[in-house]
Design a protein around this motif. Structure first.
Motif, PDB file in Angstrom:
ATOM      1  N   ASP A   1      -0.530  -6.814   7.814  1.00 19.22           N
ATOM      2  CA  ASP A   1       0.225  -5.656   8.278  1.00 19.22           C
ATOM      3  C   ASP A   1       1.653  -5.800   7.750  1.00 19.22           C
ATOM      4  OD1 ASP A   1       2.194  -4.338  10.238  1.00 19.22           O
ATOM      5  OD2 ASP A   1       0.285  -3.460  10.861  1.00 19.22           O
ATOM      6  N   LYS A   2       2.176  -4.783   7.083  1.00 22.62           N
ATOM      7  CA  LYS A   2       3.462  -4.943   6.408  1.00 22.62           C
ATOM      8  C   LYS A   2       4.642  -5.005   7.370  1.00 22.62           C
ATOM      9  CE  LYS A   2       4.955  -0.190   5.405  1.00 22.62           C
ATOM     10  NZ  LYS A   2       6.327  -0.354   5.913  1.00 22.62           N
ATOM     11  N   ASP A   3       4.469  -4.522   8.592  1.00 23.45           N
ATOM     12  CA  ASP A   3       5.567  -4.526   9.561  1.00 23.45           C
ATOM     13  C   ASP A   3       5.579  -5.776  10.433  1.00 23.45           C
ATOM     14  OD1 ASP A   3       6.617  -1.979   8.809  1.00 23.45           O
ATOM     15  OD2 ASP A   3       4.946  -1.032   9.862  1.00 23.45           O
TER      16      ASP A   3
ATOM     17  N   GLN B   1       0.837  -1.194   0.000  1.00 22.60           N
ATOM     18  CA  GLN B   1       0.000   0.000   0.000  1.00 22.60           C
ATOM     19  C   GLN B   1       0.877   1.250   0.000  1.00 22.60           C
ATOM     20  OE1 GLN B   1      -2.180   0.875   3.618  1.00 22.60           O
ATOM     21  NE2 GLN B   1      -3.962   1.569   2.440  1.00 22.60           N
ATOM     22  N   PRO B   2       0.660   2.167  -0.957  1.00 23.35           N
ATOM     23  CA  PRO B   2       1.442   3.401  -0.968  1.00 23.35           C
ATOM     24  C   PRO B   2       0.978   4.353   0.130  1.00 23.35           C
ATOM     25  CG  PRO B   2      -0.187   3.456  -2.714  1.00 23.35           C
ATOM     26  CD  PRO B   2      -0.278   2.085  -2.089  1.00 23.35           C
ATOM     27  N   SER B   3       1.829   5.294   0.480  1.00 19.96           N
ATOM     28  CA  SER B   3       1.458   6.271   1.506  1.00 19.96           C
ATOM     29  C   SER B   3       0.519   7.306   0.914  1.00 19.96           C
ATOM     30  CB  SER B   3       2.700   6.949   2.061  1.00 19.96           C
ATOM     31  OG  SER B   3       3.402   7.615   1.026  1.00 19.96           O
TER      32      SER B   3
ATOM     33  N   ASP C   1     -12.105  -2.606  -1.321  1.00 20.52           N
ATOM     34  CA  ASP C   1     -11.875  -1.514  -0.385  1.00 20.52           C
ATOM     35  C   ASP C   1     -11.159  -2.081   0.843  1.00 20.52           C
ATOM     36  OD1 ASP C   1     -11.969   0.564   1.455  1.00 20.52           O
ATOM     37  OD2 ASP C   1     -14.010   1.162   0.954  1.00 20.52           O
ATOM     38  N   VAL C   2      -9.872  -1.736   1.017  1.00 19.24           N
ATOM     39  CA  VAL C   2      -9.091  -2.344   2.089  1.00 19.24           C
ATOM     40  C   VAL C   2      -9.472  -1.801   3.469  1.00 19.24           C
ATOM     41  CG1 VAL C   2      -7.149  -2.842   0.580  1.00 19.24           C
ATOM     42  CG2 VAL C   2      -7.203  -0.666   1.824  1.00 19.24           C
TER      43      VAL C   2
ATOM     44  N   GLY D   1       1.741   3.918   4.005  1.00 18.79           N
ATOM     45  CA  GLY D   1       0.798   2.821   4.013  1.00 18.79           C
ATOM     46  C   GLY D   1       1.311   1.674   4.858  1.00 18.79           C
ATOM     47  N   HIS D   2       0.397   0.938   5.458  1.00 15.90           N
ATOM     48  CA  HIS D   2       0.819  -0.120   6.379  1.00 15.90           C
ATOM     49  C   HIS D   2       0.340  -1.495   5.959  1.00 15.90           C
ATOM     50  CE1 HIS D   2      -3.311   0.591   7.732  1.00 15.90           C
ATOM     51  NE2 HIS D   2      -3.265  -0.591   8.305  1.00 15.90           N
ATOM     52  N   LEU D   3      -0.221  -1.621   4.755  1.00 17.26           N
ATOM     53  CA  LEU D   3      -0.824  -2.884   4.343  1.00 17.26           C
ATOM     54  C   LEU D   3      -0.019  -3.568   3.250  1.00 17.26           C
ATOM     55  CD1 LEU D   3      -4.591  -1.848   4.217  1.00 17.26           C
ATOM     56  CD2 LEU D   3      -3.370  -3.004   6.082  1.00 17.26           C
ATOM     57  N   LEU D   4      -0.088  -4.876   3.269  1.00 15.40           N
ATOM     58  CA  LEU D   4       0.535  -5.725   2.269  1.00 15.40           C
ATOM     59  C   LEU D   4      -0.521  -6.683   1.753  1.00 15.40           C
ATOM     60  CD1 LEU D   4       3.272  -6.704   0.972  1.00 15.40           C
ATOM     61  CD2 LEU D   4       3.401  -8.327   2.870  1.00 15.40           C
TER      62      LEU D   4
END
Length: 399
Positions: free
Chosen positions: A56-58, A31-33, A99-100, A40-43
């Motif tokens: 969650d990307k982290d 997910q771009p910022s 829609d995420v 963005g925090h999603l993968l």
């Protein structure tokens, strides 16, 4: 070069996600910022069971999934300027928008074309206005590039039905077999590259009119195309990987000159000696990515046992930068670089072992120990076709 090697030398596993029900992980999108807000925090991960997982990307924590496709997924990508929208395409003949902000819900948009079309590639241009999908071969000589206006489409109703949305047009003469790759230019909304099992990689400028006028170049890879990647300064180069592990790097800035387009070429990367003093080699190529800050093209290769090799690629060939071991247990299918994390270049990888791994500089895995291989031949049947030779010629510049 030294900066890239220094960053990659510190990579180690920081997080590992293993689903309860294993499936192949096929494609990734970050997910771009948002403008003026936090990153963005999603993968998003497309899987072989036709679902899309949201992580969650982290932390790699699973946040939800989307189920709606009834055929093999051929990609997933976030919108660039509307990061709450996620797009996916499938062999079921639909491109869908999710829609995420609402995981585990139905698609908010559905795009279709002819009922005979089964998609095996797709992309969204950098302005988020045009969707393009490539079809499987429909008849003996027909495959299609299908274009839609992303702002207008059918919407899923309670019965699951939808309209076809707004078709902008169809290209029907540029490929004669499955269109396995469709990639828009990262900065030019009208520039598109497509690759096919017919061995051809076509470059289009959609602003020039119809299909014949839009076709700028046809490059012959010599084999079935598995991946294409824009690279180089101002993204004027194009990397092409083939299903039999060949590699081509072309310089498209030479289109209007008499200079050759090919910067580097190898028919089989598995035959190259990339490891000094060792008999080790690569078994397959995963893909490539242009590292904007370092101005280097990095190609990711792997072994059947799950090891990864990060290779520098330019006109001099392929050179080993770093090997990553102890993560996956079998073939890696997808990867992406996250360059948004406080100046760090983090790597995310997914594979046929059902694992999603986050590699960070100086990372220390919170739950150490890789899982046993979860690869199952019945999970996903990979279709491959022999490369077909064609005797037709194009008026545009070719390699």
């Amino acid at each position: 070069m030294e900066m890239v090697e220094e960053k990659l030398s510190a990579l180690s596993i920081a997080r590992r996600s293993c689903p309860e029900e294993p499936s192949y992980m096929l494609d990734l999108s970050m997910q771009p910022s948002r403008s003026g807000s936090a990153q963005g925090h999603l993968l998003a991960v497309s899987c072989s069971d036709f679902s899309i997982h949201l992580h969650d990307k982290d932390t790699l924590k699973l946040l939800g999934d989307y189920k709606g496709h009834s055929g093999a997924l051929c990609g997933v990508t976030f919108a660039h300027t509307y990061p709450d929208l996620l797009y996916s395409a499938s062999a079921d003949g639909t491109v869908r928008t999710w829609d995420v902000r609402r995981p585990d819900t139905e698609a908010v948009q559905v795009f279709k074309s002819d009922p005979s079309h089964h998609y095996c590639s797709f992309d969204l241009n950098c302005s988020d206005l045009v969707l393009c999908a490539g079809t499987e071969q429909v008849s003996d000589e027909d495959s299609f590039l299908v274009f839609w206006d992303s702002r207008v489409s059918g919407k899923m109703g309670a019965s699951g039905g939808s309209s076809d949305g707004t078709l902008l047009g169809v290209y029907s003469e540029s490929h004669s077999d499955d269109i396995t790759q469709v990639h828009f230019h990262p900065r030019d909304k009208d520039r598109l590259a497509s690759g096919s099992t017919d061995g051809l990689v076509n470059v289009f400028d959609l602003s020039l009119g119809g299909e014949d006028e839009a076709l700028l170049a046809t490059c012959n890879s010599g084999s079935s195309v598995s991946s294409v990647c824009w690279s180089g300064k101002d993204y004027t180069q194009l990397l092409c990987l083939s299903h039999d592990e060949g590699l081509q790097l072309w310089d498209l800035s030479q289109l209007d000159t008499d200079e050759p387009l090919t910067i580097y070429s190898t028919v089989d990367a598995r035959s190259l000696r990339l490891f000094s003093g060792s008999e080790e080699s690569v078994d397959y190529l995963v893909g490539g990515q242009w590292m904007e800050e370092a101005q280097r093209l990095v190609v990711v290769a792997g072994t059947n046992s799950g090891d990864l090799h990060l290779l520098d690629c330019d006109g001099r060939g392929l050179r080993l930068l770093r090997s990553l071991r102890g993560g996956h247990t079998t073939t890696v299918r997808c990867f992406l670089w996250d360059t948004s994390s406080a100046g760090e270049d983090n790597l995310v990888t997914g594979g046929e072992d059902g694992q999603l791994l986050l590699w960070k500089p100086g990372g220390e895995e919170l739950m150490p120990g890789k899982t046993e291989s979860m690869k199952c031949d019945s999970v996903l049947k990979v279709k491959s076709r022999l490369h077909k030779k064609h005797d037709y010629h194009r008026d545009k510049k070719t390699t």
